[in-house]
Design an enzyme around this catalytic site. Structure first.
Site, PDB file in Angstrom:
ATOM      1  N   ARG A  51      59.195  16.839 -54.110  1.00 50.41           N
ATOM      2  CA  ARG A  51      60.385  17.345 -54.796  1.00 50.41           C
ATOM      3  C   ARG A  51      60.068  17.899 -56.181  1.00 50.41           C
ATOM      4  NH1 ARG A  51      64.819  12.872 -54.208  1.00 50.41           N
ATOM      5  NH2 ARG A  51      62.900  11.801 -54.661  1.00 50.41           N
ATOM      6  N   LYS A 148      52.699   3.705 -42.420  1.00 47.74           N
ATOM      7  CA  LYS A 148      53.491   2.502 -42.272  1.00 47.74           C
ATOM      8  C   LYS A 148      54.356   2.320 -43.526  1.00 47.74           C
ATOM      9  CE  LYS A 148      51.908  -1.715 -43.381  1.00 47.74           C
ATOM     10  NZ  LYS A 148      51.635  -2.184 -44.744  1.00 47.74           N
ATOM     11  N   ASP A 177      47.464   3.045 -38.992  1.00 51.01           N
ATOM     12  CA  ASP A 177      47.251   1.670 -39.424  1.00 51.01           C
ATOM     13  C   ASP A 177      45.852   1.715 -40.015  1.00 51.01           C
ATOM     14  OD1 ASP A 177      46.223  -0.976 -39.544  1.00 51.01           O
ATOM     15  OD2 ASP A 177      47.877  -1.619 -38.288  1.00 51.01           O
ATOM     16  N   HIS A 178      45.764   1.720 -41.336  1.00 53.40           N
ATOM     17  CA  HIS A 178      44.457   2.051 -41.931  1.00 53.40           C
ATOM     18  C   HIS A 178      43.386   1.012 -41.593  1.00 53.40           C
ATOM     19  CE1 HIS A 178      45.608  -0.696 -45.183  1.00 53.40           C
ATOM     20  NE2 HIS A 178      44.348  -0.708 -45.561  1.00 53.40           N
ATOM     21  N   LYS A 182      38.802   1.152 -40.634  1.00 57.21           N
ATOM     22  CA  LYS A 182      37.726   0.414 -41.296  1.00 57.21           C
ATOM     23  C   LYS A 182      36.517   0.347 -40.369  1.00 57.21           C
ATOM     24  CE  LYS A 182      40.759  -2.481 -44.118  1.00 57.21           C
ATOM     25  NZ  LYS A 182      40.450  -2.255 -45.524  1.00 57.21           N
ATOM     26  N   GLU A 216      43.838 -11.854 -49.829  1.00 58.86           N
ATOM     27  CA  GLU A 216      43.773 -10.916 -50.951  1.00 58.86           C
ATOM     28  C   GLU A 216      43.969 -11.658 -52.259  1.00 58.86           C
ATOM     29  OE1 GLU A 216      45.596  -6.844 -49.911  1.00 58.86           O
ATOM     30  OE2 GLU A 216      46.997  -8.318 -49.132  1.00 58.86           O
ATOM     31  N   ASP A 235      54.547  -6.828 -43.480  1.00 57.69           N
ATOM     32  CA  ASP A 235      53.602  -5.986 -44.218  1.00 57.69           C
ATOM     33  C   ASP A 235      52.196  -6.043 -43.615  1.00 57.69           C
ATOM     34  OD1 ASP A 235      52.912  -4.364 -46.563  1.00 57.69           O
ATOM     35  OD2 ASP A 235      51.805  -6.120 -47.271  1.00 57.69           O
ATOM     36  N   HIS A 240      48.443  -4.800 -39.199  1.00 53.60           N
ATOM     37  CA  HIS A 240      46.997  -4.955 -39.366  1.00 53.60           C
ATOM     38  C   HIS A 240      46.414  -6.131 -38.573  1.00 53.60           C
ATOM     39  CE1 HIS A 240      47.730  -2.024 -42.351  1.00 53.60           C
ATOM     40  NE2 HIS A 240      47.981  -2.815 -43.357  1.00 53.60           N
ATOM     41  N   LYS A 330      48.621 -13.214 -50.340  1.00 47.72           N
ATOM     42  CA  LYS A 330      48.319 -12.593 -51.641  1.00 47.72           C
ATOM     43  C   LYS A 330      47.954 -13.688 -52.639  1.00 47.72           C
ATOM     44  CE  LYS A 330      50.208  -8.511 -50.447  1.00 47.72           C
ATOM     45  NZ  LYS A 330      49.324  -7.437 -50.003  1.00 47.72           N
TER      46      LYS A 330
END
Ligand code: BG6
Length: 483
Positions: A51, A148, A177-178, A182, A216, A235, A240, A330
């Site tokens: 935008r 996602k 889905d990254h 990998k 993580e 998430d 994943h 996390k």
């Protein structure tokens, strides 16, 4: 080692949401690295669309800043960056209105592969797809890349699938889905299906259980408003961790072909047992050195989980009675993702044993230090009799491939090039995403109905106490995150 980078055909990649966080942090740097590797043709083009009222020069400045921040210094070559920027241009587009579309139509070339990357909120996926179709910009061999989260439950995922299907065929849709990009995740398939060693043992006869961990150290600060509506289950687990489970548990496909592979993954998801509440643990990180979860989420009453652990059963011949334990969180003690295949002990031991398990374990390390190790039992060296110890046969991919080995590329580099090559193998099919939500939804609905709070856990820990119990009560234990 000789580099095997093969240039792809020329393309026009239209990046919607080009000024956003994902685009600047991942997508544009990944394109640059492929350009640097010689894989992106000299006449391929990246057309930013968003935008903001930018011109080409303004967009190039933004791209240059992104490369400066997110590409390592050793890969930042001034002349190459200049050349890459020359291939970038920008069109201000109103996704919901009509401005910009005619200009976009003029800009994309008929003879090039056209990829439309939606790095935008899923609420406008359908509108964008429809505009591309109605303005005659997309054609039969165009490709659509979507990020996602693909829905927040089965109903919303079905709606998204239907919205995209109204304008594009499934063979044109690349759901990212990254984790599938990998390197080690792909290696899981190579390990299983290109070696004679493991597959005969890959079943309930020899495997005691499987552990999948994605830990993580980061919190959710900065993206709390998204995360608080999502939580670890939506998430991380629905996508994943589910993909990691599928690749570990699936039957060998008859060919390494996108649909054969995705058929096998779908069968796994459909064979997952429903998860009872006693088999799930939810956690939320407390205040520590960093703010607490509720502070990060700016929601003092939040009941969203920043950690989840589950015990999952798979009802098929291969996996009956082999639990899969999954955990992700996390602000944990360490950033570490791995899959552990824990084998059973020998059925009869001829040696006296000290305390402790002597069973083999195959560990596939996704990050950091990509590689795998196999623990084997040997005689402890020395004159002290037949004492046994478990030692790792350890292989770090970086070391094994030597100093001349190619640096492990970012997942996005691989995935974007696969889109251009028209290879859907590492992308999720619509029915797979729906099946994953169909399994996830009842778990989340159960929490919502009961309205209970996740268990608090300390920052820098391995998660809540109850998660340890999830395995202890079965006479098993999680791998130590500190190992
Ligand atoms: C994303 C999640 O999909 O994956 C994030 O939304 C998470 O919450 C991230 O941090 C992890 O990805 P990676 O590649 O850093 O392991």
């Amino acid at each position: 080692m000789v580099s095997r980078t093969i240039p792809v055909d020329t393309f026009d990649l239209v990046l919607f949401g080009a000024t956003g966080d994902l685009a600047t942090r991942k997508i544009l740097p990944s394109l640059y690295r492929r350009f640097l590797a010689g894989q992106m043709p000299q006449d391929a083009r990246v057309i930013g669309a968003a935008r903001s009222k930018l011109d080409d020069a303004g967009f190039r400045k933004l791209v240059a800043e992104a490369l400066d921040e997110f590409v390592s210094k050793s890969k930042r070559d001034k002349a190459t960056i200049e050349a890459f920027l020359n291939q970038c241009s920008y069109i201000a587009i109103d996704a919901k209105g009509d401005s910009g579309w005619a200009e976009l139509k003029k800009s994309v070339r008929d003879e090039a592969i056209k990829a439309f990357y939606f790095s935008v909120a899923p609420s406008i996926f359908g509108t964008l797809a429809e505009k591309l179709r109605s303005h005659g910009i997309a054609c039969e061999n165009s490709r659509l890349v979507v990020e996602k989260p693909f829905g927040t439950d089965l109903e919303t995922a079905k709606k998204l699938n239907a919205d995209l299907a109204a304008s594009f065929d499934e063979t044109q849709i690349y759901r990212i889905d990254h984790f599938l990009g990998k390197e080690t995740v792909q290696n899981l398939m190579a390990v299983r299906f290109a070696n004679v060693l493991f597959e005969p043992l890959w079943n309930e006869r020899y495997i005691d259980h499987v552990q999948i961990t994605v830990a993580e150290t980061v919190g959710v600060g900065g993206r709390g408003s998204y995360y608080d509506k999502s939580g670890a289950m939506r998430d991380m687990v629905q996508n994943h961790l589910m993909q990691l489970l599928c690749l570990t548990a699936m039957e060998p496909p008859s060919q390494f072909d996108p649909d054969r592979l995705r058929d096998e993954k779908l069968k796994v998801i459909r064979a997952l047992d429903p998860v009872g509440q006693k088999d799930v643990v939810r956690g939320q990180y407390k205040a520590g050195k960093e703010p607490s979860y509720v502070e990060d989420a700016e929601n003092p009453d939040s009941r969203t989980e920043s950690y989840v652990a589950l015990k999952i059963g798979i009802s098929n011949w291969r996996w009956k009675h082999v639990p899969f334990y999954l955990r992700t969180g996390k602000r944990m003690t360490k950033r570490m993702s791995e899959i552990v295949i824990q084998f059973k002990e020998t059925s009869h031991s001829i040696f006296d044993r000290d305390e402790g398990s002597m069973a083999n374990a195959l560990t596939i390390r996704l990050q950091p230090d990509e590689g795998m190790d196999l623990s084997v039992t040997i005689k402890e060296p020395g004159p002290g009799g037949m004492r046994l110890v478990n030692v790792p046969l350890d292989m770090s991919f970086a070391e094994a491939l030597g100093p001349d080995g190619e640096e492990i590329p970012d997942a996005y580099e691989r995935l974007i090039m696969d889109v251009i090559r028209g290879n859907q193998t590492l992308f999720m099919r619509g029915d797979e995403v729906e099946a994953a939500w169909a399994w996830t939804d009842p778990i989340i609905e159960g929490w919502e109905e009961r309205g209970d709070r996740p268990q608090a856990y300390a920052q820098g820990s391995s998660g809540p106490e109850d998660a340890l119990m999830l395995m202890h009560r079965d006479g098993r234990r999680w791998r130590d995150l500190e190992d």
